[in-house]
Design an enzyme around this catalytic site. Structure first.
Site, short mmCIF file in Angstrom:
data_model
loop_
_atom_site.label_atom_id
_atom_site.label_comp_id
_atom_site.label_asym_id
_atom_site.label_seq_id
_atom_site.Cartn_x
_atom_site.Cartn_y
_atom_site.Cartn_z
N SER A 115 0.81 -1.22 0.00
CA SER A 115 0.00 0.00 0.00
C SER A 115 0.84 1.27 0.00
O SER A 115 0.33 2.35 -0.29
CB SER A 115 -0.95 0.01 1.20
OG SER A 115 -0.26 -0.24 2.41
N ASP A 340 -3.12 6.11 11.76
CA ASP A 340 -2.22 5.62 10.71
C ASP A 340 -0.93 6.42 10.71
O ASP A 340 -0.88 7.57 10.29
CB ASP A 340 -2.93 5.76 9.35
CG ASP A 340 -2.13 5.16 8.20
OD1 ASP A 340 -0.96 4.77 8.42
OD2 ASP A 340 -2.67 5.08 7.08
N HIS A 343 1.20 5.17 6.41
CA HIS A 343 0.96 5.77 5.10
C HIS A 343 1.16 7.28 5.17
O HIS A 343 1.49 7.82 6.22
CB HIS A 343 -0.45 5.43 4.62
CG HIS A 343 -0.68 3.96 4.48
ND1 HIS A 343 -1.32 3.21 5.45
CD2 HIS A 343 -0.33 3.09 3.50
CE1 HIS A 343 -1.36 1.94 5.07
NE2 HIS A 343 -0.76 1.84 3.89
#
Length: 364
Positions: A115, A340, A343
């Protein structure tokens, strides 16, 4: 009178020569600063505040993933959008989306990885769409993990192939085996003119997030092994596959490097703090990161040096380590439940990765 006129003429000529020499010296100095990367490591530098940033507004990128769109998810601060990567001793070209598309005419660029590769793919597609917002584009996302973004006017395609480990995982639960010495998905890679690989993020997952039940290398199968050791074996398998199967005269190969997370504040500070990226609004200033080099990045560097035709390393680890402020944190897909710190917000840090990719592809 004749001698006086001649003397004046000589002086005038000398003055003109001095002006020209000064201009040449100035141009030479500017050229060495802006483009002479042979004497400059573009991956060593610092983040500087730049009012000309960001390079695009996330709200003007219609296909951006919700998990990366921190601004729309309610992130109130804006300084994280304003930082530009500045190498020490030289400059890198500002990203030029129209030039990128022109140079990519008739070609395919493919990101292969997890990702974080999706993060970079989304960044590049937003940058290119921003450069030519009226140009028609086509985007397809398949359940198999292949995403395709193309500009028909340029016959240019930017792809993302989700492949977190690069090596094979076979079987079904509870007998899924990760084969560290096997790659069977490479036929897809051969279709690209530019390949950008990435793998690390998923290697540390355990429990329900771990997508395999055993590890195989050669004739030995074990329940688990040191993850960094397993990672190195897999990267060596990838490197051998690239050497045997990719024609480097036709295809350019990059390894994205390792994107760090910021889950532990003692990695960048001895002052304690929030314990993670939550609430961070400024980069680590300067060029040094307290935790030092990332061990997975050191593995990648070591393996690439053994290749017959070495892939080019996009060594983004240090520059990304310095950006503790760049993550979605509580303004990502998981909100306050699962912050998060892995990312990156878009616009944001991956735009600088793509600026470097642009530089390495077309200006090196």
């Amino acid at each position: 009178m004749m001698r006086g006129a001649a003397s004046a003429g000589v002086v005038a000529v000398m003055l003109m020569m001095l002006v020209v020499l000064n201009q040449l010296e100035s141009a030479t100095a500017n050229d060495s600063l802006s483009s002479n990367k042979s004497h400059c490591n573009i991956y060593r530098g610092s983040w500087v505040y730049d009012n000309a940033y960001p390079l695009y507004d996330s709200n003007s990128c219609p296909f951006i993933e919700r998990q990366f769109n921190c601004k729309s998810n309610g992130r109130p601060d804006r300084d994280y959008l304003k930082y530009r990567w500045q190498p020490s001793g030289c400059n890198i070209p500002r990203f030029n989306g129209l030039d990128f598309l022109e140079r990519l005419k008739g070609k395919k660029l493919m990101f292969v990885g997890d990702s974080l590769s999706l993060n970079q793919w989304q960044s590049l597609t937003c940058l290119l769409h921003n450069a030519s917002p009226k140009a028609k584009f086509n985007m397809t996302r398949s359940p198999s993990g292949l995403s395709d973004f193309s500009f028909p006017a340029y016959n240019a395609t930017i792809m993302f192939s989700r492949n977190a480990f690069l090596v094979d995982i076979v079987g079904a639960p509870p007998k899924r085996v990760m084969k560290l010495d096997s790659i069977s998905t490479g036929s897809l890679w051969k279709t690209a003119d530019v390949l950008v690989f990435n793998s690390w993020h998923w290697w540390l997952h355990t429990g329900r997030k771990q997508p395999w039940d055993a590890v195989e290398y050669g004739n030995v199968t074990v329940r688990d092994m040191d993850r960094l050791v397993a990672y190195e074996k897999a990267i060596r398998t990838w490197a051998m596959w690239i050497d045997r199967n990719i024609d480097h005269s036709k295809t350019k190969v990059f390894f994205q490097g390792v994107s760090p997370d910021h889950a532990q504040s003692n990695d960048w500070s001895n002052q304690g703090g929030n314990g993670s990226c939550i609430g961070e609004t400024k980069p680590v200033m300067g060029s040094n990161y307290r935790a030092g080099p990332h061990p997975a990045e050191m593995v990648v560097e070591k393996v690439i040096k053994t290749m017959k035709n070495p892939a080019r390393l996009l060594d983004v680890t240090l520059m990304s380590q310095l950006r503790k402020d760049g993550h979605p944190s509580v303004y990502g897909f998981g909100g306050h439940t699962t912050p998060d710190c892995s990312h990156w917000c878009l616009a944001g840090v991956p735009d600088s990765w793509n600026q470097i990719l642009y530089s390495e592809l077309f200006h090196s």
